[in-house]
Design a protein around this motif. Structure first.
Motif, PDB file in Angstrom:
ATOM      1  N   ILE A   1     -12.057   9.460  -5.599  1.00  0.00           N
ATOM      2  CA  ILE A   1     -11.349   8.662  -6.602  1.00  0.00           C
ATOM      3  C   ILE A   1     -10.146   9.478  -7.085  1.00  0.00           C
ATOM      4  O   ILE A   1     -10.293  10.503  -7.746  1.00  0.00           O
ATOM      5  CB  ILE A   1     -12.269   8.316  -7.791  1.00  0.00           C
ATOM      6  CG1 ILE A   1     -13.528   7.583  -7.291  1.00  0.00           C
ATOM      7  CG2 ILE A   1     -11.522   7.474  -8.827  1.00  0.00           C
ATOM      8  CD1 ILE A   1     -14.618   7.443  -8.334  1.00  0.00           C
ATOM      9  N   MET A   2      -8.958   9.026  -6.707  1.00  0.00           N
ATOM     10  CA  MET A   2      -7.734   9.730  -7.104  1.00  0.00           C
ATOM     11  C   MET A   2      -7.235   9.203  -8.441  1.00  0.00           C
ATOM     12  O   MET A   2      -7.237   7.986  -8.672  1.00  0.00           O
ATOM     13  CB  MET A   2      -6.658   9.574  -6.029  1.00  0.00           C
ATOM     14  CG  MET A   2      -6.984  10.291  -4.725  1.00  0.00           C
ATOM     15  SD  MET A   2      -5.707  10.089  -3.452  1.00  0.00           S
ATOM     16  CE  MET A   2      -6.120   8.461  -2.828  1.00  0.00           C
ATOM     17  N   VAL A   3      -6.826  10.108  -9.304  1.00  0.00           N
ATOM     18  CA  VAL A   3      -6.356   9.757 -10.642  1.00  0.00           C
ATOM     19  C   VAL A   3      -4.890  10.168 -10.788  1.00  0.00           C
ATOM     20  O   VAL A   3      -4.508  11.279 -10.433  1.00  0.00           O
ATOM     21  CB  VAL A   3      -7.202  10.461 -11.730  1.00  0.00           C
ATOM     22  CG1 VAL A   3      -6.810   9.947 -13.121  1.00  0.00           C
ATOM     23  CG2 VAL A   3      -8.690  10.262 -11.483  1.00  0.00           C
ATOM     24  N   ASN A   4      -4.087   9.245 -11.305  1.00  0.00           N
ATOM     25  CA  ASN A   4      -2.651   9.483 -11.532  1.00  0.00           C
ATOM     26  C   ASN A   4      -1.902   9.788 -10.232  1.00  0.00           C
ATOM     27  O   ASN A   4      -1.049  10.677 -10.181  1.00  0.00           O
ATOM     28  CB  ASN A   4      -2.442  10.626 -12.544  1.00  0.00           C
ATOM     29  CG  ASN A   4      -2.782  10.190 -13.952  1.00  0.00           C
ATOM     30  OD1 ASN A   4      -2.567   9.037 -14.332  1.00  0.00           O
ATOM     31  ND2 ASN A   4      -3.334  11.118 -14.737  1.00  0.00           N
ATOM     32  N   GLU A   5      -2.234   9.022  -9.201  1.00  0.00           N
ATOM     33  CA  GLU A   5      -1.431   9.073  -7.978  1.00  0.00           C
ATOM     34  C   GLU A   5      -0.345   8.015  -8.143  1.00  0.00           C
ATOM     35  O   GLU A   5       0.284   7.948  -9.187  1.00  0.00           O
ATOM     36  CB  GLU A   5      -2.326   8.823  -6.749  1.00  0.00           C
ATOM     37  CG  GLU A   5      -1.638   9.135  -5.422  1.00  0.00           C
ATOM     38  CD  GLU A   5      -1.658   7.989  -4.435  1.00  0.00           C
ATOM     39  OE1 GLU A   5      -1.714   6.836  -4.861  1.00  0.00           O
ATOM     40  OE2 GLU A   5      -1.597   8.255  -3.220  1.00  0.00           O
ATOM     41  N   GLU A   6      -0.126   7.136  -7.165  1.00  0.00           N
ATOM     42  CA  GLU A   6       0.831   6.044  -7.331  1.00  0.00           C
ATOM     43  C   GLU A   6       0.326   5.060  -8.379  1.00  0.00           C
ATOM     44  O   GLU A   6       1.100   4.447  -9.114  1.00  0.00           O
ATOM     45  CB  GLU A   6       1.047   5.336  -5.986  1.00  0.00           C
ATOM     46  CG  GLU A   6       2.101   4.248  -6.032  1.00  0.00           C
ATOM     47  CD  GLU A   6       2.299   3.586  -4.672  1.00  0.00           C
ATOM     48  OE1 GLU A   6       1.829   2.450  -4.500  1.00  0.00           O
ATOM     49  OE2 GLU A   6       2.907   4.215  -3.787  1.00  0.00           O
ATOM     50  N   ASP A   7      -0.996   4.895  -8.435  1.00  0.00           N
ATOM     51  CA  ASP A   7      -1.656   4.092  -9.463  1.00  0.00           C
ATOM     52  C   ASP A   7      -2.565   4.996 -10.290  1.00  0.00           C
ATOM     53  O   ASP A   7      -2.892   6.112  -9.878  1.00  0.00           O
ATOM     54  CB  ASP A   7      -2.474   2.971  -8.800  1.00  0.00           C
ATOM     55  CG  ASP A   7      -1.578   1.974  -8.061  1.00  0.00           C
ATOM     56  OD1 ASP A   7      -0.827   1.248  -8.731  1.00  0.00           O
ATOM     57  OD2 ASP A   7      -1.623   1.940  -6.822  1.00  0.00           O
TER      58      ASP A   7
ATOM     59  N   PHE B   1       2.760   2.630 -15.497  1.00  0.00           N
ATOM     60  CA  PHE B   1       2.327   3.156 -14.192  1.00  0.00           C
ATOM     61  C   PHE B   1       2.649   4.644 -14.133  1.00  0.00           C
ATOM     62  O   PHE B   1       3.570   5.120 -14.811  1.00  0.00           O
ATOM     63  CB  PHE B   1       3.035   2.421 -13.057  1.00  0.00           C
ATOM     64  CG  PHE B   1       2.628   0.974 -12.915  1.00  0.00           C
ATOM     65  CD1 PHE B   1       1.320   0.566 -13.139  1.00  0.00           C
ATOM     66  CD2 PHE B   1       3.564   0.016 -12.555  1.00  0.00           C
ATOM     67  CE1 PHE B   1       0.948  -0.764 -13.010  1.00  0.00           C
ATOM     68  CE2 PHE B   1       3.201  -1.322 -12.416  1.00  0.00           C
ATOM     69  CZ  PHE B   1       1.889  -1.709 -12.640  1.00  0.00           C
ATOM     70  N   PRO B   2       1.895   5.417 -13.314  1.00  0.00           N
ATOM     71  CA  PRO B   2       2.061   6.877 -13.295  1.00  0.00           C
ATOM     72  C   PRO B   2       3.501   7.357 -13.132  1.00  0.00           C
ATOM     73  O   PRO B   2       3.899   8.342 -13.761  1.00  0.00           O
ATOM     74  CB  PRO B   2       1.197   7.299 -12.104  1.00  0.00           C
ATOM     75  CG  PRO B   2       0.092   6.290 -12.094  1.00  0.00           C
ATOM     76  CD  PRO B   2       0.751   4.992 -12.470  1.00  0.00           C
ATOM     77  N   MET B   3       4.307   6.678 -12.313  1.00  0.00           N
ATOM     78  CA  MET B   3       5.678   7.144 -12.083  1.00  0.00           C
ATOM     79  C   MET B   3       6.533   7.068 -13.354  1.00  0.00           C
ATOM     80  O   MET B   3       7.562   7.741 -13.464  1.00  0.00           O
ATOM     81  CB  MET B   3       6.333   6.340 -10.952  1.00  0.00           C
ATOM     82  CG  MET B   3       6.564   4.874 -11.287  1.00  0.00           C
ATOM     83  SD  MET B   3       7.297   3.956  -9.906  1.00  0.00           S
ATOM     84  CE  MET B   3       5.900   3.787  -8.820  1.00  0.00           C
ATOM     85  N   LEU B   4       6.106   6.253 -14.336  1.00  0.00           N
ATOM     86  CA  LEU B   4       6.848   6.104 -15.591  1.00  0.00           C
ATOM     87  C   LEU B   4       6.135   6.727 -16.785  1.00  0.00           C
ATOM     88  O   LEU B   4       6.642   6.707 -17.901  1.00  0.00           O
ATOM     89  CB  LEU B   4       7.100   4.613 -15.873  1.00  0.00           C
ATOM     90  CG  LEU B   4       7.916   3.845 -14.830  1.00  0.00           C
ATOM     91  CD1 LEU B   4       7.967   2.366 -15.175  1.00  0.00           C
ATOM     92  CD2 LEU B   4       9.327   4.419 -14.718  1.00  0.00           C
ATOM     93  N   SER B   5       4.941   7.273 -16.542  1.00  0.00           N
ATOM     94  CA  SER B   5       4.147   7.835 -17.642  1.00  0.00           C
ATOM     95  C   SER B   5       4.704   9.168 -18.115  1.00  0.00           C
ATOM     96  O   SER B   5       5.239   9.956 -17.320  1.00  0.00           O
ATOM     97  CB  SER B   5       2.704   8.054 -17.192  1.00  0.00           C
ATOM     98  OG  SER B   5       2.047   6.837 -16.956  1.00  0.00           O
ATOM     99  N   THR B   6       4.541   9.416 -19.408  1.00  0.00           N
ATOM    100  CA  THR B   6       4.836  10.750 -19.931  1.00  0.00           C
ATOM    101  C   THR B   6       3.646  11.652 -19.624  1.00  0.00           C
ATOM    102  O   THR B   6       2.575  11.182 -19.227  1.00  0.00           O
ATOM    103  CB  THR B   6       5.042  10.710 -21.451  1.00  0.00           C
ATOM    104  OG1 THR B   6       3.797  10.303 -22.079  1.00  0.00           O
ATOM    105  CG2 THR B   6       6.142   9.729 -21.834  1.00  0.00           C
ATOM    106  N   ASN B   7       3.834  12.932 -19.830  1.00  0.00           N
ATOM    107  CA  ASN B   7       2.746  13.890 -19.602  1.00  0.00           C
ATOM    108  C   ASN B   7       1.547  13.559 -20.491  1.00  0.00           C
ATOM    109  O   ASN B   7       0.389  13.604 -20.043  1.00  0.00           O
ATOM    110  CB  ASN B   7       3.239  15.314 -19.875  1.00  0.00           C
ATOM    111  CG  ASN B   7       2.214  16.356 -19.482  1.00  0.00           C
ATOM    112  OD1 ASN B   7       1.859  16.466 -18.315  1.00  0.00           O
ATOM    113  ND2 ASN B   7       1.721  17.107 -20.458  1.00  0.00           N
ATOM    114  N   GLN B   8       1.812  13.185 -21.742  1.00  0.00           N
ATOM    115  CA  GLN B   8       0.746  12.862 -22.674  1.00  0.00           C
ATOM    116  C   GLN B   8      -0.004  11.597 -22.233  1.00  0.00           C
ATOM    117  O   GLN B   8      -1.240  11.535 -22.291  1.00  0.00           O
ATOM    118  CB  GLN B   8       1.314  12.665 -24.093  1.00  0.00           C
ATOM    119  CG  GLN B   8       0.293  12.290 -25.154  1.00  0.00           C
ATOM    120  CD  GLN B   8      -0.803  13.324 -25.322  1.00  0.00           C
ATOM    121  OE1 GLN B   8      -0.577  14.527 -25.141  1.00  0.00           O
ATOM    122  NE2 GLN B   8      -2.021  12.872 -25.663  1.00  0.00           N
TER     123      GLN B   8
END
Length: 354
Positions: free
Chosen positions: A118-124, A42-49
């Protein structure tokens, strides 16, 4: 492709210029669908890559021919927007405050009339939002579902056979949909029925929030009513439940308006006329007063008491009187007092144009 200025310089989205069903009470209808990609945290745990790879995959879907028929779409990278531009997009309900604060590969995809966001890399990874004027929650769902299906044809969604679509927040797990209406209820407030109505709404599994969603105040007698349950109900059940409850609220508001006109006609006329007069001539006005006065004038327009102001102007002022747009309009940062002066000036100009 449209530039960011196209989306931030106009207060009123094109979709708001049309009048939908029951638009005297329901300002807008919205469907939001939360989705995540199977192979990524999920975005909150994603790395920048990882968040960049998600953004790249979503970007490629925009080339889909069927999606282009719904569009065309423009993608705006949040990292390329300044704080004021982000704030304006929040005030227009095109992005969430959470996305505005996201600096890591956050983006928003918008169609030309801004009815689809369409939001990308928000909470989801994905938040698909569709907006319609008036009471058109079923029409908004049809469009959102069509877009969701097109994205799902290209992306591997995170889905569990038992739990449904997986989301960052447990309250969205299941269908992942949030259906909501923005509704204007001045008569229920004035007749002191609103607390009873709101209490009944929450007891049937719906949430009540202010103009900007969770944690926001219900200024100007505007309430956002949405489903709370996403797990254990089908999409259609969620839509039908909200539709049925909102239909009842509309009837209660109409009855309350009739009661006001019949029982306290002089007081109602005085209240509406005073607000109209103050907004036409005031030299300074804070956002809270502006919201309440706009509510009074909108009620006057809907009841036929005020005849020289169009509902579209009131919709426009809902956004134009917000802090971000006032500064965008002025072309500079403003202090709180300067914003209050500009707000009053802007309202005077709009009312005198009519």
């Amino acid at each position: 492709m449209m530039t960011v200025n196209r989306f931030t310089e106009q207060a009123l989205s094109d979709w708001m210029k049309g009048e939908g069903p029951d638009s005297d009470i329901v300002i807008s209808s919205r469907i939001r669908i939360a989705r995540n990609l199977q192979s990524y945290p999920f975005p909150m745990l994603s790395t920048n890559q990882q968040s960049k790879e998600v953004l790249d995959q979503v970007s490629q879907v925009l080339q889909d021919e069927e999606l282009q028929k719904i569009g065309p779409f423009s993608m705006l990278s949040l990292s390329e927007l300044d704080e004021l531009q982000k704030r304006v997009l929040v005030e227009k309900h095109l992005i969430s405050p959470a996305l505005a604060n996201e600096s890591r590969n956050g983006a928003v995809i918008l169609n030309n009339n801004e009815s689809i966001s369409i939001m990308v890399n928000e909470e989801d990874h994905l938040r698909i939002q569709c907006l319609c004027p008036g009471f058109q929650i079923k029409e908004a769902w049809d469009t959102a579902s069509q877009i969701d299906d097109l994205f799902e044809g290209h992306l591997d969604y995170a889905f569990d056979e038992k739990r449904g679509y997986l989301t960052s927040c447990p309250t969205n797990v299941g269908t992942g949909i949030r259906a909501s209406v923005m509704i204007h209820l001045p008569a229920l407030v004035l007749t002191q029925q609103i607390n009873r109505i709101l209490s009944a709404i929450t007891q049937v599994g719906l949430a009540v929030r202010g103009l900007y969603g969770e944690g926001s105040e219900a200024l100007g007698n505007l309430f956002q009513i949405s489903n709370q349950i996403t797990l254990g109900q089908s999409e259609q059940e969620i839509i039908d439940n909200l539709y049925g409850v909102v239909r009842q609220i509309i009837e209660h508001e109409r009855a309350a308006r009739q009661k006001l006109q019949y029982e306290t006609k002089a007081k109602l006329l005085d209240r509406i006329s005073r607000s109209f007069g103050i907004m036409s001539y005031a030299a300074i006005m804070d956002s809270k007063e502006a919201a309440q006065r706009l509510s009074d004038v909108r009620l006057g327009v809907d009841l036929g008491i005020i005849k020289n102001v169009q509902p579209q102007v009131l919709n426009e002022l809902l956004v134009m009187t917000q802090p971000g747009f006032l500064q965008q309009y002025a072309g500079e940062k403003l202090t709180a007092e300067e914003r209050d002066i500009r707000r009053a000036q802007l309202i005077r100009e709009k009312f005198n144009q009519e």
